[in-house]
Design an enzyme around this catalytic site. Structure first.
Site, PDB file in Angstrom:
ATOM      1  N   LYS A  22     -78.991  31.888  40.978  1.00  0.00           N
ATOM      2  CA  LYS A  22     -78.640  31.103  42.175  1.00  0.00           C
ATOM      3  C   LYS A  22     -77.561  31.812  42.989  1.00  0.00           C
ATOM      4  O   LYS A  22     -77.688  31.959  44.201  1.00  0.00           O
ATOM      5  CB  LYS A  22     -78.144  29.718  41.743  1.00  0.00           C
ATOM      6  CG  LYS A  22     -77.521  28.915  42.870  1.00  0.00           C
ATOM      7  CD  LYS A  22     -77.060  27.558  42.409  1.00  0.00           C
ATOM      8  CE  LYS A  22     -75.672  27.514  41.833  1.00  0.00           C
ATOM      9  NZ  LYS A  22     -74.569  27.665  42.796  1.00  0.00           N
ATOM     10  N   ASN A  23     -76.509  32.236  42.317  1.00  0.00           N
ATOM     11  CA  ASN A  23     -75.377  32.797  43.059  1.00  0.00           C
ATOM     12  C   ASN A  23     -75.646  34.195  43.615  1.00  0.00           C
ATOM     13  O   ASN A  23     -74.859  34.705  44.407  1.00  0.00           O
ATOM     14  CB  ASN A  23     -74.118  32.820  42.183  1.00  0.00           C
ATOM     15  CG  ASN A  23     -73.519  31.430  42.038  1.00  0.00           C
ATOM     16  OD1 ASN A  23     -73.976  30.482  42.664  1.00  0.00           O
ATOM     17  ND2 ASN A  23     -72.498  31.317  41.210  1.00  0.00           N
ATOM     18  N   CYS A 116     -64.510  19.827  47.659  1.00  0.00           N
ATOM     19  CA  CYS A 116     -65.587  19.544  46.724  1.00  0.00           C
ATOM     20  C   CYS A 116     -64.953  19.093  45.422  1.00  0.00           C
ATOM     21  O   CYS A 116     -63.734  19.170  45.260  1.00  0.00           O
ATOM     22  CB  CYS A 116     -66.498  20.745  46.527  1.00  0.00           C
ATOM     23  SG  CYS A 116     -65.817  21.970  45.445  1.00  0.00           S
ATOM     24  N   ARG A 121     -60.885  24.559  47.574  1.00  0.00           N
ATOM     25  CA  ARG A 121     -61.763  25.679  47.904  1.00  0.00           C
ATOM     26  C   ARG A 121     -61.799  26.033  49.389  1.00  0.00           C
ATOM     27  O   ARG A 121     -62.828  25.899  50.058  1.00  0.00           O
ATOM     28  CB  ARG A 121     -63.181  25.406  47.386  1.00  0.00           C
ATOM     29  CG  ARG A 121     -63.194  25.150  45.909  1.00  0.00           C
ATOM     30  CD  ARG A 121     -64.572  24.943  45.377  1.00  0.00           C
ATOM     31  NE  ARG A 121     -65.299  26.168  45.192  1.00  0.00           N
ATOM     32  CZ  ARG A 121     -66.516  26.243  44.662  1.00  0.00           C
ATOM     33  NH1 ARG A 121     -67.123  25.157  44.299  1.00  0.00           N
ATOM     34  NH2 ARG A 121     -67.105  27.400  44.510  1.00  0.00           N
ATOM     35  N   ASP A 304     -67.494  29.513  35.547  1.00  0.00           N
ATOM     36  CA  ASP A 304     -68.756  28.760  35.523  1.00  0.00           C
ATOM     37  C   ASP A 304     -69.293  28.540  34.108  1.00  0.00           C
ATOM     38  O   ASP A 304     -70.304  27.873  33.931  1.00  0.00           O
ATOM     39  CB  ASP A 304     -69.819  29.473  36.378  1.00  0.00           C
ATOM     40  CG  ASP A 304     -69.570  29.270  37.867  1.00  0.00           C
ATOM     41  OD1 ASP A 304     -68.691  28.482  38.223  1.00  0.00           O
ATOM     42  OD2 ASP A 304     -70.275  29.919  38.679  1.00  0.00           O
ATOM     43  N   ARG A 396     -79.235  21.222  41.324  1.00  0.00           N
ATOM     44  CA  ARG A 396     -78.716  22.236  42.255  1.00  0.00           C
ATOM     45  C   ARG A 396     -78.789  23.623  41.636  1.00  0.00           C
ATOM     46  O   ARG A 396     -78.880  24.613  42.355  1.00  0.00           O
ATOM     47  CB  ARG A 396     -77.246  21.939  42.601  1.00  0.00           C
ATOM     48  CG  ARG A 396     -77.045  20.759  43.529  1.00  0.00           C
ATOM     49  CD  ARG A 396     -75.588  20.676  43.937  1.00  0.00           C
ATOM     50  NE  ARG A 396     -75.091  22.020  44.232  1.00  0.00           N
ATOM     51  CZ  ARG A 396     -73.843  22.418  44.091  1.00  0.00           C
ATOM     52  NH1 ARG A 396     -72.936  21.586  43.672  1.00  0.00           N
ATOM     53  NH2 ARG A 396     -73.488  23.651  44.380  1.00  0.00           N
TER      54      ARG A 396
HETATM   55  C1  UD1 Z   1     -68.299  31.623  43.611  1.00  0.00           C
HETATM   56  C2  UD1 Z   1     -69.476  31.044  42.893  1.00  0.00           C
HETATM   57  C3  UD1 Z   1     -69.040  29.906  41.993  1.00  0.00           C
HETATM   58  C4  UD1 Z   1     -67.935  30.362  41.056  1.00  0.00           C
HETATM   59  C5  UD1 Z   1     -66.795  31.044  41.823  1.00  0.00           C
HETATM   60  C6  UD1 Z   1     -65.751  31.678  40.931  1.00  0.00           C
HETATM   61  C7  UD1 Z   1     -71.263  31.411  44.496  1.00  0.00           C
HETATM   62  C8  UD1 Z   1     -72.214  30.832  45.452  1.00  0.00           C
HETATM   63  N1  UD1 Z   1     -70.415  30.555  43.904  1.00  0.00           N
HETATM   64  O1  UD1 Z   1     -67.748  30.594  44.415  1.00  0.00           O
HETATM   65  O2  UD1 Z   1     -70.165  29.463  41.236  1.00  0.00           O
HETATM   66  O3  UD1 Z   1     -67.389  29.256  40.362  1.00  0.00           O
HETATM   67  O4  UD1 Z   1     -67.330  32.085  42.663  1.00  0.00           O
HETATM   68  O5  UD1 Z   1     -66.341  32.620  40.094  1.00  0.00           O
HETATM   69  O6  UD1 Z   1     -71.260  32.605  44.229  1.00  0.00           O
HETATM   70  N2  UD1 Z   1     -60.173  30.867  47.638  1.00  0.00           N
HETATM   71  C9  UD1 Z   1     -59.252  30.652  48.636  1.00  0.00           C
HETATM   72  N3  UD1 Z   1     -59.585  31.038  49.921  1.00  0.00           N
HETATM   73  C10 UD1 Z   1     -60.778  31.599  50.232  1.00  0.00           C
HETATM   74  C11 UD1 Z   1     -61.709  31.832  49.203  1.00  0.00           C
HETATM   75  C12 UD1 Z   1     -61.371  31.441  47.914  1.00  0.00           C
HETATM   76  O7  UD1 Z   1     -58.166  30.110  48.404  1.00  0.00           O
HETATM   77  O8  UD1 Z   1     -61.012  31.922  51.404  1.00  0.00           O
HETATM   78  C13 UD1 Z   1     -59.841  30.480  46.243  1.00  0.00           C
HETATM   79  C14 UD1 Z   1     -60.729  29.346  45.722  1.00  0.00           C
HETATM   80  O9  UD1 Z   1     -60.226  28.092  46.089  1.00  0.00           O
HETATM   81  C15 UD1 Z   1     -60.688  29.602  44.228  1.00  0.00           C
HETATM   82  C16 UD1 Z   1     -60.625  31.129  44.139  1.00  0.00           C
HETATM   83  O10 UD1 Z   1     -60.158  31.572  45.394  1.00  0.00           O
HETATM   84  O11 UD1 Z   1     -59.515  29.046  43.674  1.00  0.00           O
HETATM   85  C17 UD1 Z   1     -61.938  31.803  43.834  1.00  0.00           C
HETATM   86  O12 UD1 Z   1     -62.929  31.278  44.675  1.00  0.00           O
HETATM   87  P1  UD1 Z   1     -64.215  32.094  45.126  1.00  0.00           P
HETATM   88  O13 UD1 Z   1     -64.398  33.294  44.273  1.00  0.00           O
HETATM   89  O14 UD1 Z   1     -64.167  32.290  46.598  1.00  0.00           O
HETATM   90  O15 UD1 Z   1     -65.370  31.069  44.798  1.00  0.00           O
HETATM   91  P2  UD1 Z   1     -66.723  30.956  45.581  1.00  0.00           P
HETATM   92  O16 UD1 Z   1     -67.046  32.294  46.125  1.00  0.00           O
HETATM   93  O17 UD1 Z   1     -66.703  29.794  46.489  1.00  0.00           O
END
Ligand code: UD1
Length: 416
Positions: A22-23, A116, A121, A304, A396
């Site tokens: 999925k990711n 969420c 996030r 995850d 999902r």
């Molecule tokens: C992706 C995965 C999700 C997984 C996560 C962490 C997908 C579609 N989803 O989510 O399944 O749990 O990586 O491995 O690939 N953050 C900020 N600002 C930003 C971006 C992130 O503060 O602009 C923080 C987030 O709140 C979190 C951390 O950084 O605490 C890591 O998040 P991130 O790696 O971005 O998660 P996703 O990419 O949303």
């Protein structure tokens, strides 16, 4: 609303195939926005998150042809370059259309994903990166509006490791003027899968899989056909289900190559794991030993998989200490596991899990995707019936969950 009824106590046994990730699929489908030529993807999992993203792309004017696990996207023209709140709110990964849309069409309007269940996030790093590349970005009525005739290649540094942030910026940089360097980049295998597809589309990328990715912008990208990598989290989830039930299971069409941290912990817990070519064979012990862990970006232990390991620790011998360092509110499954008789204490981002001899079936509520998986694993080992409510979360991210579990001998049934 669908629920999953599980009658626990069966040792899982047999073989099932793992689906596409999925990711990996979510950013890859968005990458099709970067070219006017059709791009085909195979091994696309049939999941609600994928259907949501395809609806979003179709809504924007992308021609979508979907047959089984093959999806072909034609983004030669966008009739409506807007990612609306209605679709984005249901899936945060929709923010992945921002980078490619801006890079190819010079402007983008994407709803902010909002909060969420597992934490705030934010997407500030995505926005900061695009601004550094010369985009004018504003937030208006809940929408991110971004404009730039052509993005410029620059050196980028993200404040934390962000998976979708790295993917968004890497996609945007493919069509930028000059070279972009992303430092502190995410090293997740899904980032590498995306980079490989972009390279096949004509992008010039090096360093994907390390924390410094270099992208030399090109004028245009072309179409290709790409097979989506196996889902390492689905793989890990079935490994945990097999481990917890003392099972004997072979997972096909997958690889332990992306799962070192998870496989290591399962071996520490007493499992026997053999990595084969495109398959993994696991045998669970009579009783698992408790394993402590700390979540961190890849290649360390994935957030995850945290909930699934909490579930297996609930029935292991000893006490495990779990530290969640990625998301601030990712222990919502703990209270539900306690309803099944688990002994869990939470202190901030640390959970202390002491294994009990038996869990007892009960009605529980799924709160997010991986939390739901932990409840299913607990239900498989609990005495009697467990009814998992709100399994739309599972739909999902887990393709044909109850069918796959049934192949392994589990007594599971979808009800509503
Ligand atoms: C992706 C995965 C999700 C997984 C996560 C962490 C997908 C579609 N989803 O989510 O399944 O749990 O990586 O491995 O690939 N953050 C900020 N600002 C930003 C971006 C992130 O503060 O602009 C923080 C987030 O709140 C979190 C951390 O950084 O605490 C890591 O998040 P991130 O790696 O971005 O998660 P996703 O990419 O949303």
């Amino acid at each position: 609303m669908d629920k999953l009824l599980i009658e626990g106590g069966v040792r899982l046994k047999g073989e099932i195939a793992i689906s596409g990730a999925k990711n990996a699929a979510l950013p890859l489908l968005c990458a099709a926005l970067l070219t006017a030529e059709p791009v085909s993807f195979t091994n696309v999992p049939q999941l609600n998150d994928i259907r949501t993203l395809l609806r979003l792309l179709a809504d924007m004017g992308v021609k979508v042809a979907h047959e089984g696990s093959t999806v072909t996207l034609d983004a030669s023209a966008l009739t409506n370059p807007v990612a609306s709140y209605e679709l984005v709110k249901t899936m945060r990964a929709s923010i992945l259309v921002l980078g490619p849309m801006l890079a190819r069409f010079g402007e983008a309007k994407v709803s902010l994903p909002g909060g969420c269940a597992i934490g705030a996030r934010p997407v500030d790093q995505h926005i900061k990166g695009l601004q550094a590349m010369g985009a004018e970005v504003s937030v208006d009525h809940g929408y991110v509006l971004a404009k730039s005739p052509r993005l410029k290649g620059v050196r980028l540094f993200t404040d934390m490791v962000t998976v979708t942030g790295t993917e968004n910026l890497m996609m945007a940089a493919c069509l930028a003027d000059g070279t972009t360097v992303i430092e502190n980049a995410a090293r997740e295998p899904e980032v590498v899968d995306l980079a490989n597809c972009l390279i096949a589309m004509g992008a010039q990328i090096s360093g994907a899989g390390t924390d410094v990715i270099r992208i030399r912008g090109v004028e245009r990208l072309h179409g290709t056909t790409h097979r989506i990598m196996p889902d390492r989290i689905e793989t890990g989830t079935y490994l945990c289900a097999a481990a917890a039930t003392g099972g004997d299971v072979r997972l096909l069409d997958t690889s332990s190559a992306y799962l070192d941290a998870v496989v290591d912990k399962l071996m520490d817990a007493g499992c026997d794991i053999v990595s084969e070519r495109n398959a993994i064979h696991i045998k669970g012990p009579q009783r698992l030993k408790a394993v402590s862990l700390r979540t961190s970006p890849y290649p360390a232990f994935p957030t995850d998989m945290q909930a699934q390991f909490m579930a297996i620790n609930c029935v292991a011998e000893g006490t495990a200490i779990i530290r969640e360092t990625i998301f601030e509110n990712r222990y919502m499954h703990a209270v539900e596991l306690q309803r099944l008789g688990a002994d869990i204490k939470i202190d901030g981002n640390t959970a202390f899990v002491t294994g009990v001899a038996k869990l007892q079936g009960a009605a529980v509520m799924a709160t997010d995707l991986r939390a739901s998986a932990s409840l299913v694993i607990a239900g498989l080992v609990a005495e009697g019936e467990t009814l998992v409510d709100r399994i739309y979360h599972l739909d999902r991210g887990y393709e044909k969950l109850e069918e796959k579990l049934a192949v392994l001998g589990a007594r599971v049934r979808r009800t509503n």
